[in-house]
Design a protein around this motif. Structure first.
Motif, PDB file in Angstrom:
ATOM      1  N   ALA A  72       0.848  -1.184   0.000  1.00  0.00           N
ATOM      2  CA  ALA A  72       0.000   0.000   0.000  1.00  0.00           C
ATOM      3  C   ALA A  72       0.888   1.240   0.000  1.00  0.00           C
ATOM      4  O   ALA A  72       1.905   1.283   0.703  1.00  0.00           O
ATOM      5  N   THR A  73       0.506   2.231  -0.787  1.00  0.00           N
ATOM      6  CA  THR A  73       1.226   3.499  -0.826  1.00  0.00           C
ATOM      7  C   THR A  73       0.222   4.639  -0.721  1.00  0.00           C
ATOM      8  O   THR A  73      -0.931   4.502  -1.119  1.00  0.00           O
ATOM      9  N   ALA A  74       0.689   5.778  -0.175  1.00  0.00           N
ATOM     10  CA  ALA A  74      -0.180   6.947  -0.047  1.00  0.00           C
ATOM     11  C   ALA A  74       0.668   8.207  -0.046  1.00  0.00           C
ATOM     12  O   ALA A  74       1.730   8.248   0.596  1.00  0.00           O
ATOM     13  N   ASP A  75       0.210   9.215  -0.774  1.00  0.00           N
ATOM     14  CA  ASP A  75       0.869  10.518  -0.744  1.00  0.00           C
ATOM     15  C   ASP A  75       0.626  11.150   0.611  1.00  0.00           C
ATOM     16  O   ASP A  75      -0.528  11.303   1.049  1.00  0.00           O
ATOM     17  N   LEU A  76       1.694  11.510   1.289  1.00  0.00           N
ATOM     18  CA  LEU A  76       1.592  12.041   2.648  1.00  0.00           C
ATOM     19  C   LEU A  76       2.649  13.114   2.838  1.00  0.00           C
ATOM     20  O   LEU A  76       3.847  12.823   2.805  1.00  0.00           O
ATOM     21  N   GLY A  77       2.204  14.346   3.033  1.00  0.00           N
ATOM     22  CA  GLY A  77       3.141  15.449   3.207  1.00  0.00           C
ATOM     23  C   GLY A  77       3.980  15.651   1.963  1.00  0.00           C
ATOM     24  O   GLY A  77       3.475  15.596   0.828  1.00  0.00           O
ATOM     25  N   PRO A  78       5.297  15.835   2.133  1.00  0.00           N
ATOM     26  CA  PRO A  78       6.168  16.098   0.976  1.00  0.00           C
ATOM     27  C   PRO A  78       6.612  14.836   0.233  1.00  0.00           C
ATOM     28  O   PRO A  78       7.426  14.919  -0.686  1.00  0.00           O
ATOM     29  N   GLY A  79       6.090  13.684   0.631  1.00  0.00           N
ATOM     30  CA  GLY A  79       6.551  12.445   0.004  1.00  0.00           C
ATOM     31  C   GLY A  79       5.466  11.400  -0.086  1.00  0.00           C
ATOM     32  O   GLY A  79       4.274  11.679   0.060  1.00  0.00           O
ATOM     33  N   THR A  80       5.891  10.148  -0.318  1.00  0.00           N
ATOM     34  CA  THR A  80       4.982   9.013  -0.447  1.00  0.00           C
ATOM     35  C   THR A  80       5.373   7.944   0.552  1.00  0.00           C
ATOM     36  O   THR A  80       6.523   7.489   0.579  1.00  0.00           O
ATOM     37  N   LEU A  81       4.401   7.544   1.384  1.00  0.00           N
ATOM     38  CA  LEU A  81       4.610   6.500   2.371  1.00  0.00           C
ATOM     39  C   LEU A  81       4.269   5.151   1.756  1.00  0.00           C
ATOM     40  O   LEU A  81       3.223   4.995   1.122  1.00  0.00           O
ATOM     41  N   GLY A  82       5.148   4.160   1.938  1.00  0.00           N
ATOM     42  CA  GLY A  82       4.912   2.818   1.421  1.00  0.00           C
ATOM     43  C   GLY A  82       4.977   1.789   2.533  1.00  0.00           C
ATOM     44  O   GLY A  82       5.898   1.811   3.360  1.00  0.00           O
ATOM     45  N   LEU A  83       3.988   0.886   2.573  1.00  0.00           N
ATOM     46  CA  LEU A  83       3.931  -0.182   3.561  1.00  0.00           C
ATOM     47  C   LEU A  83       3.733  -1.503   2.842  1.00  0.00           C
ATOM     48  O   LEU A  83       3.010  -1.570   1.841  1.00  0.00           O
ATOM     49  N   ALA A  84       4.357  -2.574   3.341  1.00  0.00           N
ATOM     50  CA  ALA A  84       4.219  -3.883   2.703  1.00  0.00           C
ATOM     51  C   ALA A  84       4.358  -4.976   3.743  1.00  0.00           C
ATOM     52  O   ALA A  84       5.067  -4.822   4.745  1.00  0.00           O
ATOM     53  N   GLY A  85       3.672  -6.096   3.496  1.00  0.00           N
ATOM     54  CA  GLY A  85       3.796  -7.271   4.334  1.00  0.00           C
ATOM     55  C   GLY A  85       3.680  -8.513   3.478  1.00  0.00           C
ATOM     56  O   GLY A  85       2.920  -8.530   2.493  1.00  0.00           O
ATOM     57  N   VAL A  86       4.425  -9.571   3.816  1.00  0.00           N
ATOM     58  CA  VAL A  86       4.399 -10.808   3.048  1.00  0.00           C
ATOM     59  C   VAL A  86       4.474 -11.990   4.006  1.00  0.00           C
ATOM     60  O   VAL A  86       5.158 -11.929   5.036  1.00  0.00           O
ATOM     61  N   TRP A  87       3.744 -13.060   3.688  1.00  0.00           N
ATOM     62  CA  TRP A  87       3.754 -14.288   4.480  1.00  0.00           C
ATOM     63  C   TRP A  87       3.813 -15.478   3.537  1.00  0.00           C
ATOM     64  O   TRP A  87       3.182 -15.475   2.469  1.00  0.00           O
ATOM     65  N   ALA A 106       7.451 -11.135   6.656  1.00  0.00           N
ATOM     66  CA  ALA A 106       8.281  -9.936   6.700  1.00  0.00           C
ATOM     67  C   ALA A 106       7.396  -8.709   6.531  1.00  0.00           C
ATOM     68  O   ALA A 106       6.323  -8.780   5.912  1.00  0.00           O
ATOM     69  N   VAL A 107       7.846  -7.596   7.102  1.00  0.00           N
ATOM     70  CA  VAL A 107       7.157  -6.315   6.934  1.00  0.00           C
ATOM     71  C   VAL A 107       8.193  -5.285   6.482  1.00  0.00           C
ATOM     72  O   VAL A 107       9.372  -5.362   6.857  1.00  0.00           O
ATOM     73  N   ALA A 108       7.752  -4.337   5.673  1.00  0.00           N
ATOM     74  CA  ALA A 108       8.654  -3.311   5.152  1.00  0.00           C
ATOM     75  C   ALA A 108       7.953  -1.963   5.148  1.00  0.00           C
ATOM     76  O   ALA A 108       6.721  -1.883   4.979  1.00  0.00           O
ATOM     77  N   VAL A 109       8.733  -0.894   5.330  1.00  0.00           N
ATOM     78  CA  VAL A 109       8.205   0.462   5.301  1.00  0.00           C
ATOM     79  C   VAL A 109       9.243   1.379   4.670  1.00  0.00           C
ATOM     80  O   VAL A 109      10.454   1.159   4.813  1.00  0.00           O
ATOM     81  N   GLU A 110       8.780   2.396   3.963  1.00  0.00           N
ATOM     82  CA  GLU A 110       9.667   3.408   3.395  1.00  0.00           C
ATOM     83  C   GLU A 110       8.915   4.720   3.284  1.00  0.00           C
ATOM     84  O   GLU A 110       7.672   4.753   3.313  1.00  0.00           O
ATOM     85  N   TYR A 111       9.690   5.792   3.152  1.00  0.00           N
ATOM     86  CA  TYR A 111       9.085   7.107   2.926  1.00  0.00           C
ATOM     87  C   TYR A 111       9.929   7.839   1.905  1.00  0.00           C
ATOM     88  O   TYR A 111      11.075   8.218   2.186  1.00  0.00           O
ATOM     89  N   ALA A 112       9.392   8.001   0.689  1.00  0.00           N
ATOM     90  CA  ALA A 112      10.117   8.653  -0.405  1.00  0.00           C
ATOM     91  C   ALA A 112       9.848  10.151  -0.356  1.00  0.00           C
ATOM     92  O   ALA A 112       8.731  10.595  -0.635  1.00  0.00           O
ATOM     93  N   VAL A 113      10.856  10.916   0.035  1.00  0.00           N
ATOM     94  CA  VAL A 113      10.721  12.359   0.200  1.00  0.00           C
ATOM     95  C   VAL A 113      11.197  13.061  -1.063  1.00  0.00           C
ATOM     96  O   VAL A 113      12.354  12.917  -1.465  1.00  0.00           O
ATOM     97  N   LYS A 114      10.309  13.830  -1.689  1.00  0.00           N
ATOM     98  CA  LYS A 114      10.675  14.598  -2.873  1.00  0.00           C
ATOM     99  C   LYS A 114      11.203  15.957  -2.414  1.00  0.00           C
ATOM    100  O   LYS A 114      10.440  16.897  -2.184  1.00  0.00           O
ATOM    101  N   VAL A 115      12.534  16.060  -2.273  1.00  0.00           N
ATOM    102  CA  VAL A 115      13.149  17.275  -1.762  1.00  0.00           C
ATOM    103  C   VAL A 115      12.958  18.420  -2.746  1.00  0.00           C
ATOM    104  O   VAL A 115      12.574  19.530  -2.374  1.00  0.00           O
ATOM    105  N   THR A 116      13.237  18.164  -4.025  1.00  0.00           N
ATOM    106  CA  THR A 116      12.988  19.117  -5.104  1.00  0.00           C
ATOM    107  C   THR A 116      12.379  18.344  -6.264  1.00  0.00           C
ATOM    108  O   THR A 116      12.162  17.139  -6.185  1.00  0.00           O
ATOM    109  N   ASP A 117      12.119  19.041  -7.362  1.00  0.00           N
ATOM    110  CA  ASP A 117      11.592  18.366  -8.543  1.00  0.00           C
ATOM    111  C   ASP A 117      12.578  17.353  -9.112  1.00  0.00           C
ATOM    112  O   ASP A 117      12.193  16.430  -9.825  1.00  0.00           O
ATOM    113  N   LYS A 118      13.863  17.526  -8.790  1.00  0.00           N
ATOM    114  CA  LYS A 118      14.887  16.643  -9.344  1.00  0.00           C
ATOM    115  C   LYS A 118      15.511  15.697  -8.324  1.00  0.00           C
ATOM    116  O   LYS A 118      16.163  14.734  -8.722  1.00  0.00           O
TER     117      LYS A 118
END
Length: 343
Positions: free
Chosen positions: A233-248, A262-274
């Motif tokens: 699952a992913t969602a736009d949140l604040g200045p970036g995109t939050l990603g959550l995942a789980g696998v069994w 296993a469970v995984a999480v990340e937060y992709a922060v778009k600092v600038t357009d580049k």
């Protein structure tokens, strides 16, 4: 006979011989009409009509230079007495040919992807990366399956090592939602006690709902009689995109075999357009045993950081560093530097 009489006589004789042909008109062949390349905008940017047909063609790909860093990187991370270098560089060439046309059954697509990696002083050759036919929601050929999808960073490990098979799948789309089923020939992923030519079944449901997207995926290895379930699952949140995942997984199988869950999480922060920064974390419970036949009692965790920078249009740079800490084994650092030119 003087010179004047001789010239007049020769001219008369020549006229008598060639008189019939002289009456025929000389007709020059008409030039073939030129057909200029026409832009095809029905399937997105970059397509053009193949001259003389209604088929649209797009040619793309990329050139990548990458240096991997980590323990025994020159041997793919596997310890070796003859290859112990902790860094390794290679160059990759990817060529993609995409054809589309309209039919009464929907859009007809044919895709060919060719890939070649050059390492050390020799080339590894060119191989088929993907090749498939797609019409409507039906897709047949050799391609990456749904398990190849993951989070945007480099920390997550949510699939088995092989994610390309000869497959048949059908996807039904209704607005922003979709559902699909696939049958895979699980060749090249043999495990202890099984043959190297088995059948797997996949099923997926998902959709995009405003700023959020979710996909629930399942896979079953018929030979191992084991399966796996994964949600991303992913969602736009604040200045970036939050990603959550789980696998069994019920046991090591062709779709997931690293750990029982296993469970995984990340937060992709778009600092600038580049410029984008993506920190990530994953936890593994009950890692696969050394024999690869079942899950054991050891756990592990992994943390990483990935940097993406768009240097220019179609020119990007990526850097990634990862740290893995498993139970009863040595921790390790790995990463890579990449420069890629797409076209």
């Amino acid at each position: 006979m003087n010179i004047k009489s001789l010239l007049l006589g020769s001219a008369a004789a020549l006229a008598a011989v060639s008189g019939a042909q002289a009456a025929d008109a000389i007709v020059a062949a008409e030039p073939e009409p030129l057909e200029y390349v026409r832009v095809c905008d029905a399937f997105g940017a970059g397509f053009f009509y193949i001259p003389g047909s209604e088929t649209c063609l797009k040619i793309g790909g990329y050139v990548r230079f990458q240096t991997n860093i980590g323990r025994d990187a020159s041997n793919g991370g596997t310890p070796s007495a003859t290859s112990t270098s902790d860094w390794d560089s290679f160059t990759r060439a990817q060529l993609e040919i995409d054809t589309r046309s309209d039919t009464e059954f929907g859009a007809l697509r044919g895709f060919i992807g060719l890939r070649g990696d050059a390492d050390s002083s020799s080339s590894r050759g060119v191989n088929v990366d993907q090749a498939f036919i797609e019409i409507g929601g039906l897709k047949v050929g050799y391609y990456y399956n749904w398990w190849d999808d993951g989070l945007s960073g480099e920390t997550d490990d949510l699939a088995a090592g092989t994610t390309r098979f000869n497959s048949i799948r059908y996807t039904y789309t209704a607005g922003a939602a979709y559902a699909g089923v696939a049958v895979d020939e699980l060749e090249g992923v043999a495990r202890p006690g099984e043959t190297d030519n088995n059948v797997g079944i996949e099923a997926i449901v998902g959709g995009k709902f405003g700023p959020a997207a979710v996909a629930l995926l399942g896979g079953y290895d018929t030979d191992q009689s084991e399966g796996a379930v994964r949600i991303i699952a992913t969602a736009d949140l604040g200045p970036g995109t939050l990603g959550l995942a789980g696998v069994w997984a019920s046991g090591p199988n062709a779709y997931y075999d690293t750990s029982e869950w296993a469970v995984a999480v990340e937060y992709a922060v778009k600092v600038t357009d580049k410029f984008k920064i993506t920190p990530g974390f994953q936890y593994y419970d009950s890692l696969k045993n050394a024999a690869g036949t079942d899950f054991g009692d050891n756990n592990a965790w992994k943390a990483g950081l990935t940097f993406d920078y768009q240097l220019a249009k179609n020119l990007s740079a990526k850097a990634s560093v990862q740290y893995l800490d498993p139970d009863n084994a040595s921790e390790s650092w790995s990463g890579y530097l990449r420069l890629q030119r797409a076209f």
